[in-house]
Scaffold this motif. Structure first.
Motif, short mmCIF file in Angstrom:
data_model
loop_
_atom_site.label_atom_id
_atom_site.label_comp_id
_atom_site.label_asym_id
_atom_site.label_seq_id
_atom_site.Cartn_x
_atom_site.Cartn_y
_atom_site.Cartn_z
N LEU A 37 0.48 54.67 -31.29
CA LEU A 37 -0.48 53.96 -32.13
C LEU A 37 0.16 52.95 -33.07
O LEU A 37 -0.44 51.95 -33.41
N VAL A 38 1.40 53.23 -33.50
CA VAL A 38 2.06 52.42 -34.51
C VAL A 38 3.40 51.94 -33.98
O VAL A 38 4.18 52.73 -33.44
N ASP A 39 3.69 50.65 -34.13
CA ASP A 39 4.95 50.10 -33.64
C ASP A 39 6.12 50.34 -34.59
O ASP A 39 7.26 50.42 -34.16
N ASP A 40 5.84 50.44 -35.87
CA ASP A 40 6.90 50.62 -36.86
C ASP A 40 7.47 52.04 -36.77
O ASP A 40 6.73 53.01 -36.93
N PRO A 41 8.76 52.19 -36.51
CA PRO A 41 9.33 53.53 -36.36
C PRO A 41 9.25 54.37 -37.64
O PRO A 41 9.22 55.59 -37.58
N ARG A 42 9.20 53.72 -38.80
CA ARG A 42 9.09 54.48 -40.05
C ARG A 42 7.73 55.14 -40.16
O ARG A 42 7.61 56.22 -40.72
N LEU A 43 6.69 54.48 -39.65
CA LEU A 43 5.35 55.06 -39.71
C LEU A 43 4.99 55.85 -38.47
O LEU A 43 3.96 56.51 -38.43
N ALA A 44 5.81 55.77 -37.43
CA ALA A 44 5.48 56.43 -36.17
C ALA A 44 5.60 57.95 -36.24
O ALA A 44 5.07 58.65 -35.40
N ASP A 45 6.30 58.46 -37.25
CA ASP A 45 6.39 59.90 -37.40
C ASP A 45 5.01 60.43 -37.75
O ASP A 45 4.41 60.04 -38.74
N GLY A 46 4.49 61.33 -36.93
CA GLY A 46 3.13 61.86 -37.12
C GLY A 46 2.95 62.55 -38.45
O GLY A 46 1.88 62.48 -39.05
N GLN A 47 4.00 63.22 -38.93
CA GLN A 47 3.89 63.90 -40.22
C GLN A 47 3.73 62.89 -41.36
O GLN A 47 2.89 63.06 -42.24
N PHE A 48 4.54 61.86 -41.35
CA PHE A 48 4.46 60.86 -42.41
C PHE A 48 3.12 60.13 -42.36
O PHE A 48 2.50 59.88 -43.39
N LEU A 49 2.68 59.80 -41.17
CA LEU A 49 1.39 59.11 -41.01
C LEU A 49 0.25 59.99 -41.52
O LEU A 49 -0.66 59.51 -42.19
#
Length: 158
Positions: A37-49
């Protein structure tokens, strides 16, 4: 059951909240890969999102809850029947709606009070994670109570 046709807004709210809770659970426990869903690897972590989206969705839902409550209150005052008779006609529903509105407003106020502490320079990283988890817990509480009230309105108090 004609509840979806009779109350399309409550049906949509119920389905939307259920979807957010399922996606939050799946993201937090890494059942679903958020990198789709998200291209940015920093936001791609499901927990952080999940830690970001659940409080934001809950804050948006609070606006909907307060708007519904104000409209319902206006309709109660506007009708010919006395306010007391209307409130005592469905005490369980009135208590559930009041709990939902109170929890949503109080939860968002607590969130607003926590966010500045999250970004202050004196907050150590473990405390920041704890604050994010607290925001998540408050958001899930708001979503769960709103889901319960929507379910009650659709099924119990048609």
């Amino acid at each position: 059951m004609n509840a979806p046709r009779q109350k399309p807004i409550q049906t949509g709210k119920f389905c939307g909240i259920l979807l957010v809770l399922v996606l939050a659970f799946a993201g937090f426990f890494r059942i679903v890969d958020a990198s789709l869903l998200v291209d940015d690897p920093r936001l791609a972590d499901g927990q952080f999102l999940t830690l970001l989206l659940v409080p934001l969705v809950s804050a948006g839902l609070m606006v909907v809850i307060v708007t519904e409550t104000v409209i319902t209150g206006y309709n109660v005052i506007r009708t010919d029947a006395s306010v007391t008779d209307q409130l005592m006609g469905r005490p369980g529903y009135v208590a559930l709606r009041g709990a939902e509105a109170g929890t949503a407003v109080a939860g968002v106020l607590v969130m607003v009070a926590i966010v500045p502490r999250l970004f202050s320079e004196g907050t150590p990283a473990p405390a920041g994670v704890g604050l994010l988890l607290l925001l998540l817990a408050i958001g899930v509480g708001i979503l769960a109570l709103s889901l319960l009230r929507s379910f009650a309105e659709l099924v119990v108090y048609r």
